[in-house]
Design a protein around this motif. Sequence first.
Motif, short mmCIF file in Angstrom:
data_model
loop_
_atom_site.label_atom_id
_atom_site.label_comp_id
_atom_site.label_asym_id
_atom_site.label_seq_id
_atom_site.Cartn_x
_atom_site.Cartn_y
_atom_site.Cartn_z
N VAL A 66 0.84 -1.20 0.00
CA VAL A 66 0.00 0.00 0.00
C VAL A 66 0.88 1.25 0.00
CG1 VAL A 66 -2.00 -1.05 1.11
CG2 VAL A 66 -0.22 -0.05 2.52
N PRO A 67 0.45 2.28 -0.69
CA PRO A 67 1.18 3.55 -0.65
C PRO A 67 1.15 4.14 0.76
CG PRO A 67 -0.32 3.48 -2.53
CD PRO A 67 -0.66 2.30 -1.65
N GLY A 68 2.23 4.80 1.11
CA GLY A 68 2.30 5.49 2.39
C GLY A 68 2.71 4.65 3.57
N SER A 69 3.20 3.45 3.34
CA SER A 69 3.53 2.56 4.45
C SER A 69 5.02 2.47 4.74
CB SER A 69 2.98 1.16 4.18
OG SER A 69 3.58 0.61 3.02
N ILE A 70 5.83 3.23 4.01
CA ILE A 70 7.29 3.16 4.20
C ILE A 70 7.75 4.28 5.12
CG2 ILE A 70 9.51 3.45 3.03
CD1 ILE A 70 8.40 1.96 0.68
N ASP A 71 8.68 3.95 5.99
CA ASP A 71 9.40 4.89 6.84
C ASP A 71 10.86 4.57 6.60
OD1 ASP A 71 10.71 6.16 8.95
OD2 ASP A 71 9.16 5.70 10.40
N ILE A 72 11.57 5.43 5.85
CA ILE A 72 12.91 5.09 5.39
C ILE A 72 13.88 6.22 5.71
CG2 ILE A 72 12.50 6.01 3.05
CD1 ILE A 72 14.15 3.51 2.06
N CYS A 73 15.13 5.86 5.95
CA CYS A 73 16.18 6.85 6.21
C CYS A 73 17.25 6.72 5.14
CB CYS A 73 16.78 6.63 7.60
SG CYS A 73 18.13 7.77 7.98
N PHE A 74 17.54 7.84 4.49
CA PHE A 74 18.63 7.92 3.52
C PHE A 74 19.78 8.70 4.14
CE2 PHE A 74 14.82 7.98 0.67
CZ PHE A 74 15.04 6.77 0.04
N ILE A 75 21.00 8.26 3.90
CA ILE A 75 22.19 8.99 4.33
C ILE A 75 22.63 9.87 3.16
CG2 ILE A 75 24.58 8.83 5.12
CD1 ILE A 75 22.43 7.89 7.17
N ALA A 76 22.74 11.17 3.43
CA ALA A 76 23.10 12.13 2.39
C ALA A 76 24.58 12.08 2.06
CB ALA A 76 22.72 13.53 2.84
N SER A 77 24.91 12.40 0.82
CA SER A 77 26.30 12.46 0.38
C SER A 77 26.86 13.88 0.46
CB SER A 77 26.43 11.93 -1.05
OG SER A 77 25.66 12.75 -1.93
N ILE A 78 26.00 14.82 0.86
CA ILE A 78 26.39 16.23 1.00
C ILE A 78 25.97 16.69 2.41
CG2 ILE A 78 26.23 16.71 -1.48
CD1 ILE A 78 23.47 18.01 -0.96
N PRO A 79 26.49 17.83 2.88
CA PRO A 79 26.10 18.31 4.21
C PRO A 79 24.58 18.50 4.32
CG PRO A 79 28.00 19.52 3.41
CD PRO A 79 27.51 18.69 2.26
N LEU A 80 24.04 18.22 5.50
CA LEU A 80 22.59 18.28 5.72
C LEU A 80 22.04 19.68 5.44
CD1 LEU A 80 20.34 16.33 6.46
CD2 LEU A 80 20.61 17.04 8.84
N GLU A 81 22.81 20.70 5.69
CA GLU A 81 22.36 22.07 5.40
C GLU A 81 22.11 22.25 3.90
OE1 GLU A 81 21.13 25.95 5.73
OE2 GLU A 81 21.31 24.42 7.29
N LYS A 82 22.94 21.65 3.06
CA LYS A 82 22.74 21.72 1.60
C LYS A 82 21.50 20.93 1.21
CE LYS A 82 26.41 24.08 0.47
NZ LYS A 82 26.29 25.45 0.01
N VAL A 83 21.26 19.80 1.87
CA VAL A 83 20.04 19.02 1.61
C VAL A 83 18.82 19.88 1.95
CG1 VAL A 83 18.70 17.01 2.31
CG2 VAL A 83 21.17 16.81 2.03
#
Length: 128
Positions: A66-83
Motif C-alpha cells: 500500500v502507498p504510504g507505508s514506508i518509513d525510510i532513512c537515507f544517508i546524504a552524500s552532502i552536508p545536511l544544510e545543503k540538503v
Amino acid sequence: MIDHIDHIVLTTHNLNQCIDFYTRVLGMQLESFGNNNERKALKFGNQKINIHEYGKEFEPKAHLPVPGSIDICFIASIPLEKVREKIESENWEIIEGPILRTGAIGKITSIYIRDPDLNLVEIATYNQ
C-alpha cells in the motif's frame, strides 16, 4: 550472512508524482527496465527503489502493498544544510529537524519530509 540492502519496493498511487519527487527533490536517477521498459526504479549510490503502481503491482509482491507505508532513512552524500536548502528550494515542506537520532552505525542528524504518498522520508548525515 546478510551484507547490505540492494533494493526495496515502493508502492505509489501516482507513478509520475512519485518519480518527480524522488528525481527532482532528492536527485535520484530514473531507470526503466524489464520487457518494453515498463518497470521503473530510482537509483542512488549502489542501491535502488523499484516502483510499483498501486493495483498494478508486479509479482511477486509484498502481502499487502500500500502507498504510504514506508518509513525510510537515507544517508546524504552532502552536508545536511545543503540538503535542507535543496528541499526548501523545491518548495517541499520539512516536517521535523534537524534533530539528533541514532543510525545503523552511530549518531546522525536528520530532517524529515513526506513524499507524495505520505511515506516518511528521513534524510541524515552521520555526526563526526
